[in-house]
Design an enzyme around this catalytic site. Structure first.
Site, PDB file in Angstrom:
ATOM      1  N   LYS A 217      12.462  -6.711   3.184  1.00  0.00           N
ATOM      2  CA  LYS A 217      11.699  -6.217   2.038  1.00  0.00           C
ATOM      3  C   LYS A 217      12.187  -6.951   0.795  1.00  0.00           C
ATOM      4  CE  LYS A 217      10.690  -2.108  -0.670  1.00  0.00           C
ATOM      5  NZ  LYS A 217      10.680  -0.651  -0.741  1.00  0.00           N
ATOM      6  N   LYS A 270       7.669  -7.362   4.178  1.00  0.00           N
ATOM      7  CA  LYS A 270       6.938  -6.796   3.040  1.00  0.00           C
ATOM      8  C   LYS A 270       7.321  -7.541   1.770  1.00  0.00           C
ATOM      9  CE  LYS A 270       6.850  -2.599   0.360  1.00  0.00           C
ATOM     10  NZ  LYS A 270       7.541  -1.408   0.042  1.00  0.00           N
TER      11      LYS A 270
HETATM   12  C1  PBG Z   1       9.785   2.685  -1.772  1.00  0.00           C
HETATM   13  C2  PBG Z   1       8.623   1.836  -1.489  1.00  0.00           C
HETATM   14  C3  PBG Z   1       7.965   0.925  -2.323  1.00  0.00           C
HETATM   15  C4  PBG Z   1       6.879   0.452  -1.606  1.00  0.00           C
HETATM   16  C5  PBG Z   1       6.919   1.062  -0.363  1.00  0.00           C
HETATM   17  N1  PBG Z   1       8.012   1.894  -0.299  1.00  0.00           N
HETATM   18  C6  PBG Z   1       8.180   0.566  -3.738  1.00  0.00           C
HETATM   19  C7  PBG Z   1       9.334  -0.234  -4.167  1.00  0.00           C
HETATM   20  O1  PBG Z   1      10.154  -0.681  -3.389  1.00  0.00           O
HETATM   21  O2  PBG Z   1       9.426  -0.364  -5.386  1.00  0.00           O
HETATM   22  C8  PBG Z   1       5.864  -0.520  -2.138  1.00  0.00           C
HETATM   23  C9  PBG Z   1       4.543  -0.465  -1.478  1.00  0.00           C
HETATM   24  C10 PBG Z   1       3.463  -1.110  -2.250  1.00  0.00           C
HETATM   25  O3  PBG Z   1       3.659  -1.810  -3.256  1.00  0.00           O
HETATM   26  O4  PBG Z   1       2.311  -0.912  -1.835  1.00  0.00           O
HETATM   27  N2  PBG Z   1      10.968   2.023  -2.026  1.00  0.00           N
END
Ligand code: PBG
Length: 345
Positions: A217, A270
């Site tokens: 991520k 992601k």
């Molecule tokens: C929680 C989380 C996030 C997303 C999914 N789980 C936000 C982040 O990390 O700031 C992002 C999903 C999206 O942008 O659609 N940490």
């Protein structure tokens, strides 16, 4: 002798021919539809930067889940907007937390629909970070927090405490599974969270609950609209000390490798479209189910362009999803899940 022309166009002459030789197919079962659950009743509040996406109270979330399910979408993933936030993210692991409530309500109506639980603290902490925050204490940092420190006064004198956060993540996962969550999806990016969650689930006898780890991520600008949808923008600083540097693919492989060693059953990359190379590399290297998250910013860009008539909405939705699938993701988390399922029907 004239160069012989290889006639690739022979197989492109009609949709019938093209469909016979098509290499990549999308199926709605492989889509995961994100739902944002908020307090109240009858609430259906559109997210400004994500037209078509809503904050839904539990009753409305049930309707949304039912619609996705009836279109053949294989699963949903729940995000919660709690009644109140605090330093230790109580709303994430409370028995009566918003995700826990929504899960019970949806399971009651749709026992067969697979529900994923996003496990993270950022939607539930007063400061919007994904872990416990304390004042920076120097080189021995990142370990256990002696106590929860008061919120830092500047953006540089704080740190996100790794090991003390693990316990809260594990507690969140267990409470979600108690409520009926089928798959636990940790998205916090603390080191060691998969092992901590696996251990806690096993101790609670949830031996059969799989973990889908948001393994690679990245610290991405494409999460902007989500933070509005989930009201989870960090109040100070950013997430770069825990989410990955967008420049790193070898490190992404290492993250995935470690999460698998810690017990992840499935892995995720992601965002999706800007990281297709990471998806492809992960597909090549790891023989486990691979997911990709077409995130909020990817959704918002397509919606914005489509609303201006700058792109053909349906075409670019399907093209972007096909690209993610072609790169090697078999599971796709997408806000277009319902639209794409309709287009495939
Ligand atoms: C929680 C989380 C996030 C997303 C999914 N789980 C936000 C982040 O990390 O700031 C992002 C999903 C999206 O942008 O659609 N940490």
């Amino acid at each position: 002798m004239a160069f012989p022309i290889t006639r690739l166009r022979r197989l492109r002459r009609s949709e019938q021919l093209r469909s016979i030789v098509r290499e990549t197919h999308l199926t709605p079962e492989a889509f995961v539809y994100p739902i944002f659950v908020c307090p109240g009743e009858g609430v259906r509040k559109e997210v400004r930067s994500m037209p078509g996406v809503f904050n839904l109270s539990v009753d409305e979330a049930v309707k949304e889940a039912r619609e996705a399910h009836s279109l053949g979408v294989g699963s949903i993933i729940l995000f919660g907007l709690p009644q109140s936030k605090d330093e230790v993210a109580s709303g994430a692991w409370a028995e009566e937390g918003i995700v826990q409530q929504a899960t019970r309500a949806i399971k009651r109506e749709l026992p067969k629909l697979v529900i994923m639980g996003d496990v993270c603290l950022c939607e539930y902490t007063s400061h919007g970070h994904c872990g416990i925050v304390r004042a920076a204490v120097g080189p021995q940092s990142l370990g256990a927090a002696s106590a929860v420190a008061p919120p830092p006064s500047t953006t540089t004198d704080y740190e996100i405490v790794n090991d003390a956060t693990l316990e809260l993540l594990a507690r969140t996962a267990v409470s979600q599974v108690r409520a009926g969550i089928d798959i636990i999806a940790p998205s916090d990016m603390m080191d060691g969270r998969v092992a901590a969650i696996r251990k806690a689930l096993d101790q609670a006898q949830f031996l059969n609950t799989p973990i889908l780890s948001y393994a690679a991520k990245f610290a991405s600008g494409f999460y902007g609209p989500f933070r509005e949808a989930a009201d989870s923008a960090p109040q100070f600083g950013d997430r770069r000390s825990y989410q990955m540097d967008p420049a790193n693919i070898r490190e992404a492989m290492r993250e995935i490798d470690l999460d698998l060693q810690e017990g992840a059953d499935m892995i995720m990359v992601k965002p999706a479209l800007p990281y297709l190379d990471v998806i492809a590399a992960a597909r090549e290297r790891f023989d486990v189910p691979l997911a990709a998250y077409q995130v909020s910013g990817e959704y918002a860009m397509i919606e914005a362009a489509a609303r201006n008539d700058w792109v053909d909405r349906e075409r670019v939705i399907m093209e972007s999803l096909t690209s993610i699938r072609r790169a090697g993701a078999q599971i796709i988390l997408t806000y277009f899940a319902k639209d794409a399922a309709k287009l495939l029907a």
